[in-house]
Scaffold this active site. Structure first.
Site, PDB file in Angstrom:
ATOM      1  N   HIS A 191      38.788  55.681   7.457  1.00  0.00           N
ATOM      2  CA  HIS A 191      38.150  56.236   8.647  1.00  0.00           C
ATOM      3  C   HIS A 191      36.646  55.991   8.642  1.00  0.00           C
ATOM      4  O   HIS A 191      36.016  55.938   9.690  1.00  0.00           O
ATOM      5  CB  HIS A 191      38.565  57.694   8.861  1.00  0.00           C
ATOM      6  CG  HIS A 191      39.944  57.750   9.443  1.00  0.00           C
ATOM      7  ND1 HIS A 191      41.059  57.913   8.671  1.00  0.00           N
ATOM      8  CD2 HIS A 191      40.383  57.530  10.708  1.00  0.00           C
ATOM      9  CE1 HIS A 191      42.133  57.839   9.446  1.00  0.00           C
ATOM     10  NE2 HIS A 191      41.761  57.610  10.694  1.00  0.00           N
ATOM     11  N   CYS A 489      46.833  49.719  19.488  1.00  0.00           N
ATOM     12  CA  CYS A 489      45.638  50.555  19.431  1.00  0.00           C
ATOM     13  C   CYS A 489      45.077  50.646  18.020  1.00  0.00           C
ATOM     14  O   CYS A 489      44.171  51.416  17.762  1.00  0.00           O
ATOM     15  CB  CYS A 489      45.917  51.943  19.997  1.00  0.00           C
ATOM     16  SG  CYS A 489      47.136  52.847  19.044  1.00  0.00           S
TER      17      CYS A 489
HETATM   18  C1  PEP Z   1      46.885  53.213  13.484  1.00  0.00           C
HETATM   19  O1  PEP Z   1      47.483  53.677  12.507  1.00  0.00           O
HETATM   20  O2  PEP Z   1      46.776  51.974  13.702  1.00  0.00           O
HETATM   21  C2  PEP Z   1      46.252  54.105  14.464  1.00  0.00           C
HETATM   22  C3  PEP Z   1      45.739  53.630  15.586  1.00  0.00           C
HETATM   23  O3  PEP Z   1      46.150  55.425  14.141  1.00  0.00           O
HETATM   24  P1  PEP Z   1      45.072  56.016  13.081  1.00  0.00           P
HETATM   25  O4  PEP Z   1      44.140  54.906  12.690  1.00  0.00           O
HETATM   26  O5  PEP Z   1      44.378  57.140  13.725  1.00  0.00           O
HETATM   27  O6  PEP Z   1      45.970  56.440  11.956  1.00  0.00           O
END
Ligand code: PEP
Ligand code: MG
Length: 558
Positions: A191, A489
């Site tokens: 993140h 996404c």
């Molecule tokens: C993913 O896992 O690609 C996603 C978009 O969700 P996150 O990054 O919030 O886990």
């Protein structure tokens, strides 16, 4: 994203974004060595004064930084200031100096005892223990005349080199000063990397050997090729300058709807974590929102948010997108995003535990409150709300979530495909739900069995891997046969060349950090649907991520 390794003058890590930058290194100051218990040669009153002066200086510095940063960062820092100035903490420090301790030890041990007590309380207060340790380290550094640990401020633009950054450090970076970021640890979809991408910071993470870069050393950070070059030649510097100017031209090109060269529309949407990001996304040409990460709103809550509280936040977001599609993901709690009111922090392997939709179905009242709040926000605004569930791994979960969302008055419900089982069963899943959105960050993590937070396996965390692309092909094909939309996404959508491949695999929309929109828009406009399909075929026929990249470059330049 090339495998980690290094050669003379060059380090290889994982590039975040497509940027390139050049400048002098400023290293993140390490925390000072922990003080040891020792008796002072000074009078207790003198030591008390030293401690009090250092605490006030650190509190003033944190408050000033907060004021400069504003927003969420200011709130985080003001909470730290309040902790530093807690009267009972001052009393504990004073009691220790009165017993003859040096100020360094008095502060360190008193703060540590408080941090332990907070940890014991758990929940929100428990999490604040780390903030208290940070304040204590700053006070000790001040007492010793050392630079404050954390992001340096050398008074000129610099490339920040750190072992790793806490998300709070990343949020606080002054983008006028930080030219680029290099970390020794960290993977491409941690993140922190997502925050760096969101802020448009050129970064190479997981660059082993970066700890040897010296303060003030001249380096190039090339995120597009995942390289860090120390002491570049004049020729290399000139090439970087040319690329910086070329990128600036793409960034300032007129904003048009996403489309291929033959006119095939590929709507480009924004990934957002708070309503505050909406204005910037609209300015950068987002045609809607493809992923609103609702859990980011409640990461520090120790109780489930009320319907009213949620409806207010969602309404604020939706108001920025009248007549536009906004895909809202219900709370994705677990693993690196624990929500105390939803997740169990005793799981040994939380990435494979009760996370995402599993946690929500186990506490269905939390899910139902969220769906109620979303339906209220939709009714109060003009946005076209699509709701989706994270971490769906079975057909039954897809069916159950869809029925529940529709029963709460939402018109369009779908699921994220981020577990290989749901990619392989995309067809029956799409027969039972409204749409699919592929989360390539988790899909890659689970397909490659490589923790997305771990720098040591970052080279496996690569969505270009043909194993991942084959899973995406399944979803694209299922979308076509069920006539249901399929989006991406995950961070893969923000990689301009990979975006072309995703479209070739049957993906209809791409959602990304707004900072990536201009480059993806430009790259799509250079290729037709036929050449996107040919690029996808070329990538699928390879056996490694590196070979897939090379094959696509070749296919697209023919
Ligand atoms: C993913 O896992 O690609 C996603 C978009 O969700 P996150 O990054 O919030 O886990
Ligand atoms: Mg995910």
């Amino acid at each position: 994203m090339t495998p980690a390794g290094s050669s003379a003058g060059m380090l290889i890590g994982t590039g975040i974004g497509q940027g390139v930058a050049h400048g002098p290194v400023a290293r993140m100051a390490p925390p000072p060595a922990a003080p040891v218990a020792e008796k002072s040669t000074l009078a207790p009153e003198k030591e008390r004064e030293r401690a009090a002066e250092a605490v006030s200086a650190v509190a003033a510095d944190l408050a000033a930084r907060g004021e400069k940063a504003g927003g969420e960062a200011q709130e985080v820092l003001e909470a730290q200031v309040m902790m530093a100035q807690d009267p009972s903490l001052a009393e504990a420090v004073e009691a220790k100096t009165a017993e003859g301790s040096r100020a360094e030890w008095a502060v360190h041990s008193a703060f540590e005892e408080f941090a332990e007590m907070l940890k014991g309380l758990g929940g929100y207060l428990g999490e604040r223990a780390a903030d208290l340790n940070d304040v204590s380290q700053r006070v000790v550094a001040h007492l010793r005349g050392l630079p404050a640990p954390g992001v340096p401020d050398p008074g000129r633009p610099f490339v920040l080199v750190a072992r790793d950054l806490a998300p709070a450090d990343t949020a606080l970076l002054d983008l006028d000063k930080v030219l680029a970021l290099v970390t020794v640890e960290g993977g491409p979809t941690s993140h922190t990397a997502i925050l760096a991408r969101g802020a448009g910071i050129t970064a190479v993470v997981g660059a082993r050997g970066a700890e040897t870069l010296a303060e003030g050393q001249d380096i190039i950070v090339d995120a597009a090729s995942s390289h860090v070059i120390a002491d570049p030649t004049a020729e290399q510097r000139a090439e970087v300058q040319r690329r910086i100017e070329q990128r600036a031209a793409v960034q300032s090109a007129p904003v048009t709807p996403g489309a291929l060269a033959d006119g095939t529309a590929v709507p480009l949407l924004a990934n957002l974590g708070s309503p505050e990001g909406a204005e910037n996304a609209v300015q950068l040409g987002a045609e809607g929102v493809g992923l609103f990460r609702t859990e980011f709103l409640f990461l520090s809550s120790d109780r489930a948010p009320s319907v009213d509280e949620q409806a207010k936040a969602y309404t604020q977001l939706l108001e920025a997108f009248p007549g536009k599609k906004v895909v809202v993901r219900v709370l994705d709690a677990g693993a690196d995003k624990p929500l105390p009111f939803l997740t169990n922090d005793e799981e040994e392997n939380p990435a494979l535990g009760l996370r995402g939709i599993r946690a929500l179905l186990a506490k269905q009242e939390v899910l139902e409150d969220q769906l109620t709040a979303l339906a209220q926000a939709e009714a109060a605004t003009e946005a076209d709300v699509w709701v989706m569930a994270p971490m769906v791994s079975t057909v039954e979960e897809a069916e159950q979530f869809t029925e529940l969302a529709l029963a709460h008055g939402l018109k369009t419900a779908g699921v994220m495909v981020e577990v290989p089982s749901s990619a392989l069963l995309a067809e029956p899943i799409l027969q039972r739900t409204g749409f699919a959105s592929i989360g390539t960050n988790d899909l890659t993590q689970y397909a490659m069995a490589a923790d997305r937070l771990l720098g040591s396996v970052a080279s496996l965390q690569d969505p270009w891997h043909p194993a991942v692309l084959r899973l995406i092909r399944e979803v694209g094909a299922a979308g076509r046969s069920a006539s249901k939309p399929v989006g991406v996404c995950g961070e893969a959508a923000a990689d301009p060349l990979l975006a072309v491949v995703l479209v070739g695999l049957g993906v209809n929309t791409l959602s990304m950090a707004p900072a990536a929109l201009a480059e993806v828009r430009y790259e799509l406009s250079q290729h037709t649907a036929d050449s996107a399909r040919a690029a996808a075929e070329a990538a699928l026929g390879t056996t490694s991520a590196a070979a897939a990249r090379a094959a696509v470059r070749e296919a697209l330049t023919q």
